[in-house]
Design an enzyme around this catalytic site. Structure first.
Site, PDB file in Angstrom:
ATOM      1  N   ASN A  99      -0.098  14.202   5.808  1.00  0.00           N
ATOM      2  CA  ASN A  99       0.308  12.846   5.433  1.00  0.00           C
ATOM      3  C   ASN A  99       1.766  12.944   5.021  1.00  0.00           C
ATOM      4  O   ASN A  99       2.098  13.723   4.127  1.00  0.00           O
ATOM      5  CB  ASN A  99      -0.564  12.380   4.255  1.00  0.00           C
ATOM      6  N   GLU A 492       0.393 -11.319   5.966  1.00  0.00           N
ATOM      7  CA  GLU A 492      -0.134  -9.982   6.217  1.00  0.00           C
ATOM      8  C   GLU A 492      -1.574  -9.965   6.707  1.00  0.00           C
ATOM      9  O   GLU A 492      -1.941  -9.085   7.463  1.00  0.00           O
ATOM     10  CB  GLU A 492       0.075  -9.042   5.024  1.00  0.00           C
TER      11      GLU A 492
END
Ligand code: M6R
Length: 612
Positions: A99, A492
């Site tokens: 990540n 969003e």
């Protein structure tokens, strides 16, 4: 951005990894993969959701007691099966999940290609695992020694877990700027991006710090080293997270559950901090550095997205109640500026996740310039919580829907408490007003409950405007940041273009957009500038827009102009955002549901943005 989970113990790793990936899916959901290890590496990875990975893995995946898993939010290379994690070394011996972003991956890739490495994906992560392989085979060293060498070469952010099929009883994990937690169970370990995959098995965790490496072995050993290979004593902490908090508990979407949790989460944020009867506010986490806050000449607030909107509300609160000058900054801009930090300035970061890369970097930047830094954070033990001098948790519990709701009201509640505490102690609020204010703040959870009772009405309005292509949100004063937040929520999760504007600014441009097809959502509660906003509504109506007004209960005037009304209970002006935002959250939620959108996992987004 991306979720990592790994397991080493005596149980079957596959179901633990898959369940962990489902819990971490909010962090990224464009592809997913796992590696299970025995004498061989068994890799399955797939574009799409964790569900797709399960289909690809088939009904009877390999029985193994060690494995790593990943759910991805793409940075390098489009989401597809090949770019999905885990990535393997060229010799097929190592598997790695990552990540973060390796910034010097292009240079490293060229160097490795010259040494004969070939790559199958477009990712920076594959370069990382090849680099570890290179050190391991060149120097004949252990996996942990090779990882350590690679960490000294890579530039960028990472949380990684690596396994080696020649050393199949070991997990090696490391972090820099991306979170990683080690769960320490009886005869088992889990490693994950946050505690959610871990709590079912243990409440004992070790948060890795930047530049730390964990070597975990089947014989129960957790060995932590820093990047210079010095031993670090693991600090085991107990976390208080219940498994129900991670479930939808009967709701279709986490966002819906989280909207409805707000009476409780606002109360939890105030618990032990506000005593209306005795008239005090105590923020334990700020005590040690309280003097600096009380004597501050200026406060700089940094955040991103919804947290930045909470910061804008704080500007009104701190100026109004504590007479403290405030500047609110996008963290992404602050981190690259050369801000003037003077003695007596304090910097406050607001972040739900406590992991947002821009906010973290901005904080480090101003800390280096000598600022005292504070954090208002939700996730306990997160990076921002750990690097700040002092701070307060909002105690909203896990927020899993990508669109922030209960974290926003938690942040605004905490900021209200802080502004009141500073104002009282600096003597900028007369005692009677202070008493009225804290008594009103104590009533807010109940008033939020009252607003939620208007849900059906909001749902009806949603059905009326769901097909619009655009929407305009207007507010003034404390309600201006709420207009921005309402617009962000709609954008969003429903993919409708929406703009938030200070109502009076509308005539300087956006009014040109208004016609009968434009829904205008006006937050027009009966406080300062009410008459002005009433005029703005008339201007909008004169251009035939559909007006949806959020008004105070009993307001008769606005009814004449608005097409739809949602009433909120009367409150004192500084607390209006805590009520007026609720119908806007519900409105965007229902519009998104009616448009068939995946509310909790909107396209292209991830819950916490741990890359630039
Ligand atoms: O975890 P943070 O509060 O630092 O996150 C900041 C933003 O990424 C976040 O608020 C984002 O804008 C949300 N999706 C808004 O709903």
């Amino acid at each position: 951005m991306c979720g990592i989970v790994a397991y080493l113990g005596d149980k079957h790793a596959y179901p633990i990894l898959v369940e962990g990936l489902h819990r971490l899916e909010y962090r990224g959901y464009d592809s997913a993969g796992i590696v299970l290890l025995d004498d061989e590496i068994h890799l399955v990875k797939k574009k799409g959701k964790v569900r797709d990975l399960e289909d690809a893995a088939g009904g009877t995946p390999k029985r193994s007691t060690i494995g790593i898993g990943h759910t991805r939010w793409a940075t390098h290379g489009e989401p597809n099966d090949v770019n999905a994690h885990p990535h393997l070394s060229g010799n097929g011996r190592l598997a790695l999940v990552h990540n973060g972003i390796i910034e010097n991956y292009a240079i490293l890739k060229k160097a490795l290609e010259r040494l004969g490495h070939t790559f199958v994906s477009e990712t920076d992560t594959e370069v990382f695992v090849h680099l570890i392989e290179e050190y391991q085979t060149r120097d004949g060293i252990s996996i942990e020694e090779a990882v350590l060498q690679a960490l000294n070469r890579v530039i960028g952010a990472y949380a990684i877990v690596v396994v080696d099929k020649e050393d199949p009883d070991k997990l090696v994990a490391a972090r820099k700027q991306s979170p990683l937690v080690v769960g320490v169970g009886d005869d088992e370990f889990l490693v994950a991006s946050d505690a959610s995959p871990i709590v079912k098995y243990t409440n004992k965790v070790v948060y890795l710090n930047d530049h730390e490496l964990a070597i975990i072995t089947r014989d129960g050993n957790l060995n932590i080293r820093d990047i210079a290979n010095n031993h670090v004593e693991p600090r085991v902490e107990e976390i208080d997270l219940k498994i129900e908090e991670l479930e939808k508990e009967g709701y279709d979407f986490f966002m819906h559950k989280e909207i409805h949790q707000q009476p409780q989460t606002i109360m939890d944020c105030m618990r032990g901090r506000l005593n209306v009867q005795e008239g005090w506010i105590k923020l334990g986490g700020l005590e040690e550095y309280k003097k600096q806050i009380l004597q501050a000449n200026r406060m700089i607030i940094a955040g991103c997205g919804t947290s930045w909107h909470a910061g804008l509300i704080a500007e009104y609160l701190f100026e109004d109640l504590a007479r403290l000058p405030v500047e609110v900054e996008y963290a992404s801009e602050l981190r690259y500026r050369n801000p003037v930090i003077r003695e007596g300035d304090v910097v406050l970061a607001i972040s739900q996740s406590g992991e947002t890369a821009d906010t973290l970097a901005a904080l480090k930047h101003v800390k280096e310039k000598g600022a005292t830094i504070y954090g208002i954070v939700n996730v306990v033990g997160s990076s921002i919580a750990r690097i700040t001098h002092a701070g307060s948790y909002i105690h909203a519990g896990p927020e899993i829907g990508v669109a922030s709701t209960k974290a926003f009201t938690g942040q605004v509640t905490l900021l209200s408490l802080m502004a009141l505490m500073i104002g009282y102690e600096r003597g900028t609020i007369p005692l009677t007003r202070y008493e009225e204010l804290i008594s009103e703040l104590g009533q807010i959870p109940e008033k939020v409950r009252e607003v939620l009772a208007y849900e059906e009405q909001v749902k009806y309005i949603a059905s009326e405007i769901k097909d619009t292509a655009n929407a305009l949100y207007l507010g003034r004063g404390y309600n201006f940041p709420v207009a921005l937040e309402g617009a962000l929520k709609l954008k969003e999760i429903s993919y409708i273009h929406a703009e938030g504007y200070p109502a009076a600014e509308m005539k300087h441009g956006p009014i040109a957009l208004i016609d009968e097809n434009m829904p205008v959502i006006v937050i027009a509660t009966n406080q300062s500038a009410y008459d002005k906003i009433l005029s703005n509504v008339q201007e909008v109506k004169a251009r035939k827009a559909k007006v949806i007004a959020i008004t105070t209960k009993g307001d008769e005037q606005l009814k004449k102009y608005a097409d739809y009304i949602v009433e909120i209970p009367e409150t004192m002006e500084p607390f209006t955002p805590l009520l007026s935002v609720i119908p806007l959250q519900l409105l965007s939620y229902y519009i998104a549901v009616m448009r068939g959108c995946n509310v909790d996992q909107p396209r292209n987004l991830a819950k916490s943005v741990t890359v630039e």
